[in-house]
Scaffold this motif. Sequence first.
Motif, PDB file in Angstrom:
ATOM      1  N   ASP A 159       0.857  -1.183   0.000  1.00 29.17           N
ATOM      2  CA  ASP A 159       0.000   0.000   0.000  1.00 29.17           C
ATOM      3  C   ASP A 159       0.892   1.231   0.000  1.00 29.17           C
ATOM      4  OD1 ASP A 159      -2.847  -0.903   0.369  1.00 29.17           O
ATOM      5  OD2 ASP A 159      -1.956  -1.878   2.127  1.00 29.17           O
ATOM      6  N   MET A 160       0.441   2.260  -0.729  1.00 22.84           N
ATOM      7  CA  MET A 160       1.140   3.539  -0.751  1.00 22.84           C
ATOM      8  C   MET A 160       0.108   4.650  -0.534  1.00 22.84           C
ATOM      9  SD  MET A 160       3.227   5.512  -3.835  1.00 22.84           S
ATOM     10  CE  MET A 160       4.479   4.259  -4.052  1.00 22.84           C
ATOM     11  N   TRP A 161       0.384   5.534   0.409  1.00 21.53           N
ATOM     12  CA  TRP A 161      -0.418   6.728   0.627  1.00 21.53           C
ATOM     13  C   TRP A 161       0.447   7.924   0.268  1.00 21.53           C
ATOM     14  CZ3 TRP A 161      -0.294   2.532   3.774  1.00 21.53           C
ATOM     15  CH2 TRP A 161      -1.510   1.881   4.017  1.00 21.53           C
ATOM     16  N   PHE A 162      -0.176   8.978  -0.259  1.00 26.15           N
ATOM     17  CA  PHE A 162       0.583  10.118  -0.741  1.00 26.15           C
ATOM     18  C   PHE A 162      -0.350  11.317  -0.895  1.00 26.15           C
ATOM     19  CE2 PHE A 162      -0.921   7.381  -4.075  1.00 26.15           C
ATOM     20  CZ  PHE A 162      -1.622   8.246  -4.909  1.00 26.15           C
ATOM     21  N   SER A 163       0.252  12.479  -1.105  1.00 23.99           N
ATOM     22  CA  SER A 163      -0.506  13.671  -1.457  1.00 23.99           C
ATOM     23  C   SER A 163      -0.522  13.797  -2.973  1.00 23.99           C
ATOM     24  CB  SER A 163       0.167  14.934  -0.911  1.00 23.99           C
ATOM     25  OG  SER A 163       0.254  14.892   0.477  1.00 23.99           O
ATOM     26  N   TYR A 164      -1.581  14.416  -3.478  1.00 23.72           N
ATOM     27  CA  TYR A 164      -1.621  14.708  -4.904  1.00 23.72           C
ATOM     28  C   TYR A 164      -2.480  15.953  -5.150  1.00 23.72           C
ATOM     29  CZ  TYR A 164      -6.404  12.955  -5.159  1.00 23.72           C
ATOM     30  OH  TYR A 164      -7.749  12.780  -4.980  1.00 23.72           O
ATOM     31  N   ARG A 165      -2.169  16.635  -6.221  1.00 24.19           N
ATOM     32  CA  ARG A 165      -3.006  17.724  -6.721  1.00 24.19           C
ATOM     33  C   ARG A 165      -3.450  17.352  -8.113  1.00 24.19           C
ATOM     34  NH1 ARG A 165       1.024  21.773  -4.992  1.00 24.19           N
ATOM     35  NH2 ARG A 165       1.495  21.938  -7.196  1.00 24.19           N
ATOM     36  N   ALA A 166      -4.618  17.877  -8.488  1.00 24.33           N
ATOM     37  CA  ALA A 166      -5.181  17.513  -9.781  1.00 24.33           C
ATOM     38  C   ALA A 166      -4.962  18.580 -10.845  1.00 24.33           C
ATOM     39  CB  ALA A 166      -6.674  17.233  -9.625  1.00 24.33           C
ATOM     40  N   ALA A 167      -5.207  19.818 -10.499  1.00 25.18           N
ATOM     41  CA  ALA A 167      -5.138  20.896 -11.478  1.00 25.18           C
ATOM     42  C   ALA A 167      -4.948  22.205 -10.735  1.00 25.18           C
ATOM     43  CB  ALA A 167      -6.421  20.920 -12.310  1.00 25.18           C
TER      44      ALA A 167
ATOM     45  N   GLY B  90      -4.101  10.478  -1.476  1.00 27.29           N
ATOM     46  CA  GLY B  90      -4.445   9.383  -2.370  1.00 27.29           C
ATOM     47  C   GLY B  90      -3.843   8.073  -1.885  1.00 27.29           C
ATOM     48  N   HIS B  91      -4.178   7.016  -2.578  1.00 23.87           N
ATOM     49  CA  HIS B  91      -3.724   5.670  -2.235  1.00 23.87           C
ATOM     50  C   HIS B  91      -3.468   4.907  -3.527  1.00 23.87           C
ATOM     51  CE1 HIS B  91      -4.593   1.356  -1.338  1.00 23.87           C
ATOM     52  NE2 HIS B  91      -3.776   1.612  -0.337  1.00 23.87           N
ATOM     53  N   ALA B  92      -2.527   4.003  -3.469  1.00 23.07           N
ATOM     54  CA  ALA B  92      -2.289   3.057  -4.557  1.00 23.07           C
ATOM     55  C   ALA B  92      -1.969   1.708  -3.926  1.00 23.07           C
ATOM     56  CB  ALA B  92      -1.144   3.521  -5.451  1.00 23.07           C
ATOM     57  N   ALA B  93      -2.311   0.643  -4.625  1.00 22.60           N
ATOM     58  CA  ALA B  93      -2.051  -0.715  -4.139  1.00 22.60           C
ATOM     59  C   ALA B  93      -1.268  -1.480  -5.204  1.00 22.60           C
ATOM     60  CB  ALA B  93      -3.361  -1.432  -3.836  1.00 22.60           C
ATOM     61  N   SER B  94      -0.471  -2.441  -4.732  1.00 15.39           N
ATOM     62  CA  SER B  94       0.359  -3.222  -5.644  1.00 15.39           C
ATOM     63  C   SER B  94       0.528  -4.635  -5.109  1.00 15.39           C
ATOM     64  CB  SER B  94       1.733  -2.568  -5.799  1.00 15.39           C
ATOM     65  OG  SER B  94       2.590  -3.372  -6.576  1.00 15.39           O
ATOM     66  N   ARG B  95       0.526  -5.593  -5.998  1.00 19.76           N
ATOM     67  CA  ARG B  95       0.807  -6.983  -5.588  1.00 19.76           C
ATOM     68  C   ARG B  95       2.292  -7.212  -5.362  1.00 19.76           C
ATOM     69  NH1 ARG B  95      -3.201 -11.081  -8.665  1.00 19.76           N
ATOM     70  NH2 ARG B  95      -4.967  -9.675  -8.732  1.00 19.76           N
ATOM     71  N   ASP B  96       3.137  -6.474  -6.133  1.00 16.00           N
ATOM     72  CA  ASP B  96       4.567  -6.762  -6.128  1.00 16.00           C
ATOM     73  C   ASP B  96       5.467  -5.560  -5.802  1.00 16.00           C
ATOM     74  OD1 ASP B  96       4.224  -5.252  -8.415  1.00 16.00           O
ATOM     75  OD2 ASP B  96       4.812  -6.848  -9.803  1.00 16.00           O
ATOM     76  N   GLY B  97       4.871  -4.397  -5.539  1.00 17.09           N
ATOM     77  CA  GLY B  97       5.667  -3.205  -5.276  1.00 17.09           C
ATOM     78  C   GLY B  97       6.179  -2.531  -6.535  1.00 17.09           C
ATOM     79  N   CYS B  98       5.854  -3.099  -7.695  1.00 18.10           N
ATOM     80  CA  CYS B  98       6.286  -2.534  -8.983  1.00 18.10           C
ATOM     81  C   CYS B  98       5.123  -1.888  -9.735  1.00 18.10           C
ATOM     82  CB  CYS B  98       6.890  -3.618  -9.862  1.00 18.10           C
ATOM     83  SG  CYS B  98       8.419  -4.330  -9.242  1.00 18.10           S
ATOM     84  N   ASP B  99       4.076  -2.665  -9.942  1.00 17.03           N
ATOM     85  CA  ASP B  99       2.912  -2.193 -10.692  1.00 17.03           C
ATOM     86  C   ASP B  99       1.826  -1.772  -9.708  1.00 17.03           C
ATOM     87  OD1 ASP B  99       3.986  -2.809 -13.291  1.00 17.03           O
ATOM     88  OD2 ASP B  99       3.639  -4.916 -12.816  1.00 17.03           O
ATOM     89  N   TRP B 100       1.452  -0.499  -9.759  1.00 15.19           N
ATOM     90  CA  TRP B 100       0.533   0.082  -8.791  1.00 15.19           C
ATOM     91  C   TRP B 100      -0.783   0.463  -9.444  1.00 15.19           C
ATOM     92  CZ3 TRP B 100       1.800   0.591  -3.626  1.00 15.19           C
ATOM     93  CH2 TRP B 100       3.130   0.327  -3.305  1.00 15.19           C
ATOM     94  N   THR B 101      -1.885   0.260  -8.708  1.00 16.45           N
ATOM     95  CA  THR B 101      -3.210   0.676  -9.139  1.00 16.45           C
ATOM     96  C   THR B 101      -3.618   1.875  -8.301  1.00 16.45           C
ATOM     97  OG1 THR B 101      -3.802  -1.589  -9.705  1.00 16.45           O
ATOM     98  CG2 THR B 101      -5.617  -0.024  -9.413  1.00 16.45           C
ATOM     99  N   LEU B 102      -3.886   2.973  -8.971  1.00 14.97           N
ATOM    100  CA  LEU B 102      -4.262   4.219  -8.313  1.00 14.97           C
ATOM    101  C   LEU B 102      -5.675   4.114  -7.753  1.00 14.97           C
ATOM    102  CD1 LEU B 102      -3.037   7.065  -7.933  1.00 14.97           C
ATOM    103  CD2 LEU B 102      -4.145   7.722 -10.071  1.00 14.97           C
ATOM    104  N   ASP B 103      -5.847   4.554  -6.504  1.00 13.08           N
ATOM    105  CA  ASP B 103      -7.154   4.566  -5.840  1.00 13.08           C
ATOM    106  C   ASP B 103      -7.264   5.894  -5.109  1.00 13.08           C
ATOM    107  OD1 ASP B 103      -9.487   4.156  -4.409  1.00 13.08           O
ATOM    108  OD2 ASP B 103      -8.637   2.641  -3.087  1.00 13.08           O
TER     109      ASP B 103
END
Length: 175
Positions: A95-103, A111-124
């Motif tokens: 799991d990765m948590w972070f700040s983000y801005r859109a525009a 924001g959050h992203a998840a990954s099975r392997d720490g390489c390929d992340w799905t943005l949530d």
Amino acid sequence: MLLADDGPLLGASPQDPISLSYPWVVSTRDGFIIWYGSTVAWDAGNGEMLHVFNRATSSDGMVWAREGQAVTHSLGDAQAFSRPTVLRRDSGEWDMWFSYRAAPGRSYRIGHAASRDGCDWTLDLVGAVIDVFETGWDSQMTCYPFVFDHDGKRYMLYNGNGYGRTGFGLAVLDG
């Protein structure tokens, strides 16, 4: 403090042309993984900077192999990433948590992203995050999360309005 040499551990490169920031390092049985911020452009064509998270690995913590962008950005939705926290679940997923801005004109969110392997992340951007509240010190902005586990619970420290002008808060994460 002992320094390895006079240069940076990871410096500017064609892949990281403007600046590097916000390193998060995890020790693995094979060495180390680092996720870090990289400013790719001050204006991505919509008036907002493009600042992404890249990934690199090292067997010794001194020599790093850059592997490219870790979390795919989305222009106009999530393109100015900052301050990642990366934790591994008991299942081995990440799991990765972070700040983000859109525009331009939109304040930071978490924001959050998840990954099975720490390489390929799905943005949530909605599932595992704290949004702004209707009133109070975090009614306009939530940013700069730091997630940690303690006594069987997962916590998040985060800043509110004005990048933490009045301080930071603590949330207990569900799940």
